[in-house]
Structure formats: structure tokens, C-alpha cells
Design an enzyme around this catalytic site. Sequence first.
Site, PDB file in Angstrom:
ATOM      1  N   HIS A  12      71.086  19.722  31.085  1.00 30.95           N
ATOM      2  CA  HIS A  12      72.296  19.928  30.287  1.00 30.95           C
ATOM      3  C   HIS A  12      73.476  19.309  31.014  1.00 30.95           C
ATOM      4  CE1 HIS A  12      75.547  21.766  28.013  1.00 30.95           C
ATOM      5  NE2 HIS A  12      76.123  21.942  29.186  1.00 30.95           N
ATOM      6  N   ASN A  60      64.335  19.020  27.086  1.00 28.32           N
ATOM      7  CA  ASN A  60      64.934  17.740  27.502  1.00 28.32           C
ATOM      8  C   ASN A  60      65.575  17.779  28.890  1.00 28.32           C
ATOM      9  OD1 ASN A  60      67.219  19.138  26.830  1.00 28.32           O
ATOM     10  ND2 ASN A  60      67.910  17.741  25.221  1.00 28.32           N
ATOM     11  N   LYS A 107      67.365  22.357  33.399  1.00 33.00           N
ATOM     12  CA  LYS A 107      66.870  23.407  32.500  1.00 33.00           C
ATOM     13  C   LYS A 107      65.540  23.969  33.028  1.00 33.00           C
ATOM     14  CE  LYS A 107      69.186  21.612  28.354  1.00 33.00           C
ATOM     15  NZ  LYS A 107      69.002  21.147  26.959  1.00 33.00           N
ATOM     16  N   GLU A 125      82.493  25.563  30.584  1.00 32.43           N
ATOM     17  CA  GLU A 125      81.163  25.834  31.139  1.00 32.43           C
ATOM     18  C   GLU A 125      81.220  26.119  32.640  1.00 32.43           C
ATOM     19  OE1 GLU A 125      78.941  22.435  29.712  1.00 32.43           O
ATOM     20  OE2 GLU A 125      79.055  23.137  27.641  1.00 32.43           O
ATOM     21  N   TYR A 138      75.892  28.238  24.474  1.00 31.51           N
ATOM     22  CA  TYR A 138      75.511  27.394  23.336  1.00 31.51           C
ATOM     23  C   TYR A 138      76.180  27.853  22.032  1.00 31.51           C
ATOM     24  CZ  TYR A 138      71.963  24.653  25.864  1.00 31.51           C
ATOM     25  OH  TYR A 138      71.316  23.776  26.708  1.00 31.51           O
TER      26      TYR A 138
HETATM   27  P1  DAT Z   1      73.120  17.818  24.398  1.00 24.98           P
HETATM   28  O1  DAT Z   1      72.260  18.732  25.227  1.00 24.98           O
HETATM   29  O2  DAT Z   1      72.703  16.376  24.550  1.00 24.98           O
HETATM   30  O3  DAT Z   1      74.591  18.038  24.617  1.00 24.98           O
HETATM   31  P2  DAT Z   1      73.458  19.197  21.859  1.00 24.98           P
HETATM   32  O4  DAT Z   1      74.684  19.811  22.434  1.00 24.98           O
HETATM   33  O5  DAT Z   1      73.571  18.528  20.532  1.00 24.98           O
HETATM   34  O6  DAT Z   1      72.810  18.141  22.873  1.00 24.98           O
HETATM   35  O7  DAT Z   1      72.314  20.294  21.726  1.00 24.98           O
HETATM   36  C1  DAT Z   1      72.119  21.252  22.752  1.00 24.98           C
HETATM   37  C2  DAT Z   1      70.641  21.410  22.978  1.00 24.98           C
HETATM   38  O8  DAT Z   1      70.037  21.956  21.807  1.00 24.98           O
HETATM   39  C3  DAT Z   1      69.878  20.101  23.225  1.00 24.98           C
HETATM   40  O9  DAT Z   1      69.928  19.706  24.583  1.00 24.98           O
HETATM   41  C4  DAT Z   1      68.506  20.460  22.792  1.00 24.98           C
HETATM   42  C5  DAT Z   1      68.727  21.419  21.631  1.00 24.98           C
HETATM   43  N1  DAT Z   1      68.676  20.711  20.349  1.00 24.98           N
HETATM   44  C6  DAT Z   1      69.598  19.850  19.861  1.00 24.98           C
HETATM   45  N2  DAT Z   1      69.243  19.378  18.665  1.00 24.98           N
HETATM   46  C7  DAT Z   1      68.032  19.951  18.382  1.00 24.98           C
HETATM   47  C8  DAT Z   1      67.124  19.873  17.301  1.00 24.98           C
HETATM   48  N3  DAT Z   1      67.372  19.106  16.245  1.00 24.98           N
HETATM   49  N4  DAT Z   1      65.980  20.612  17.384  1.00 24.98           N
HETATM   50  C9  DAT Z   1      65.739  21.410  18.448  1.00 24.98           C
HETATM   51  N5  DAT Z   1      66.549  21.534  19.500  1.00 24.98           N
HETATM   52  C10 DAT Z   1      67.684  20.816  19.475  1.00 24.98           C
HETATM   53 MG    MG Z   2      75.862  19.583  24.082  1.00 24.08          MG
END
Ligand code: DAT
Ligand code: MG
Length: 149
Positions: free
Chosen positions: A115, A112, A9, A126, A49
Site C-alpha cells: 500500500h 497486491n 501487506k 495515513e 480504507y
Molecule cells: P491502491 O492500493 O493502488 O491505492 P485503491 O486505493 O484503488 O488502490 O484500492 C485499495 C485496495 O483495494 C487495492 O490495493 C486492492 C483493493 N482493490 C481495489 N480495487 C479492487 C477490485 N476491483 N477488486 C478487489 N479489490 C480491489
Molecule cells: Mg489507494
Amino acid sequence: MEKTFLMVKPDGVQRNLIGEITGRFERKGFKLAGAKLMSISEELAQEHYGEHKEKPFFGELVEFITSGPVFAMVWEGEDVIAAARQMMGATKPSDAAPGTIRGDFGMIVGKNVIHGSDSKESAEREISLFFNEGELVDYQKDSLAWVYE
Ligand code: DAT
Ligand code: MG
């Protein structure tokens, strides 16, 4: 062989973590099938997303992922989708185990570092969203004889 989509990212790119992150997958024994440094358009971010579009953080997520270049990759190998998720660690870096990418390099959920696709379906979706067929390279990697039986 299974393929997954991984992406360093914008925070990871800015923090000079491309080499560290690709090195981990390379050393593990996965095979790189495609990679590029690129900017993500607003449209691509919203599509990528899409599953989160009703979430309160969707706007910030799109803003963050379009805030600078990302390093998009396709990696190949046995159970690479699940294995890469394990190597990434939990979404929230404070929950991510030491030794994982997010555990070692992340501090907050909104930055974080990496991805990774979470299922076969999302990997296929994707990969085709980010890469043309011609950008993926099919080749023999002789060192894999020392990785697999
Ligand atoms: P991942 O990236 O582990 O697949 P995800 O698909 O649940 O996680 O979410 C996509 C991204 O969105 C994640 O990497 C960071 C952001 N995100 C997830 N939950 C969040 C939250 N509660 N507050 C802010 N950003 C969040
Ligand atoms: Mg995800």
C-alpha cells in the site's frame, strides 16, 4: 521534505518480501523515518480504507488487511508520494509494469503486496493514523549528500 505512508501487506510479509521492498526504497535514496511490524484492527482497517467503504470489495479488503501482520513505514524524500506510487506499479498487478513491486511480485488485485498513499492529504492522514509523533525519527543521513545537490 515530503513524507509518505507505505505498508507491506499481509501477503508481502508472509512471502518474505519486507527486505526486498524496503531495499528498493532505501537504494533509491529515500530516507526511512519510521517502521514497525503490526497487526491492523478491524477499526483501523475500516478507517484506513474509508474511501472504499461503499465498494463491493470493501469487506474482503478489510478481511485481507487484518489477516496477518503488516509492515508499516514512513519514507521521506523529494516527491516521495508520487515516486513510491510509480515504484509500486498499478493497483492491478496484471497492469503493473515489470520492474515495479506489483509488476514483479503480484498476481491479483486482492493480494497486491503493498500500500502507498496517493496524495499529500492521504499521506498526512495515513501517517497520523498509523504512527504517533514519537515513533517518527528525525535524523541526519549523511549519504543524502550523494543523492541530492
Ligand atoms: P491502491 O492500493 O493502488 O491505492 P485503491 O486505493 O484503488 O488502490 O484500492 C485499495 C485496495 O483495494 C487495492 O490495493 C486492492 C483493493 N482493490 C481495489 N480495487 C479492487 C477490485 N476491483 N477488486 C478487489 N479489490 C480491489
Ligand atoms: Mg489507494
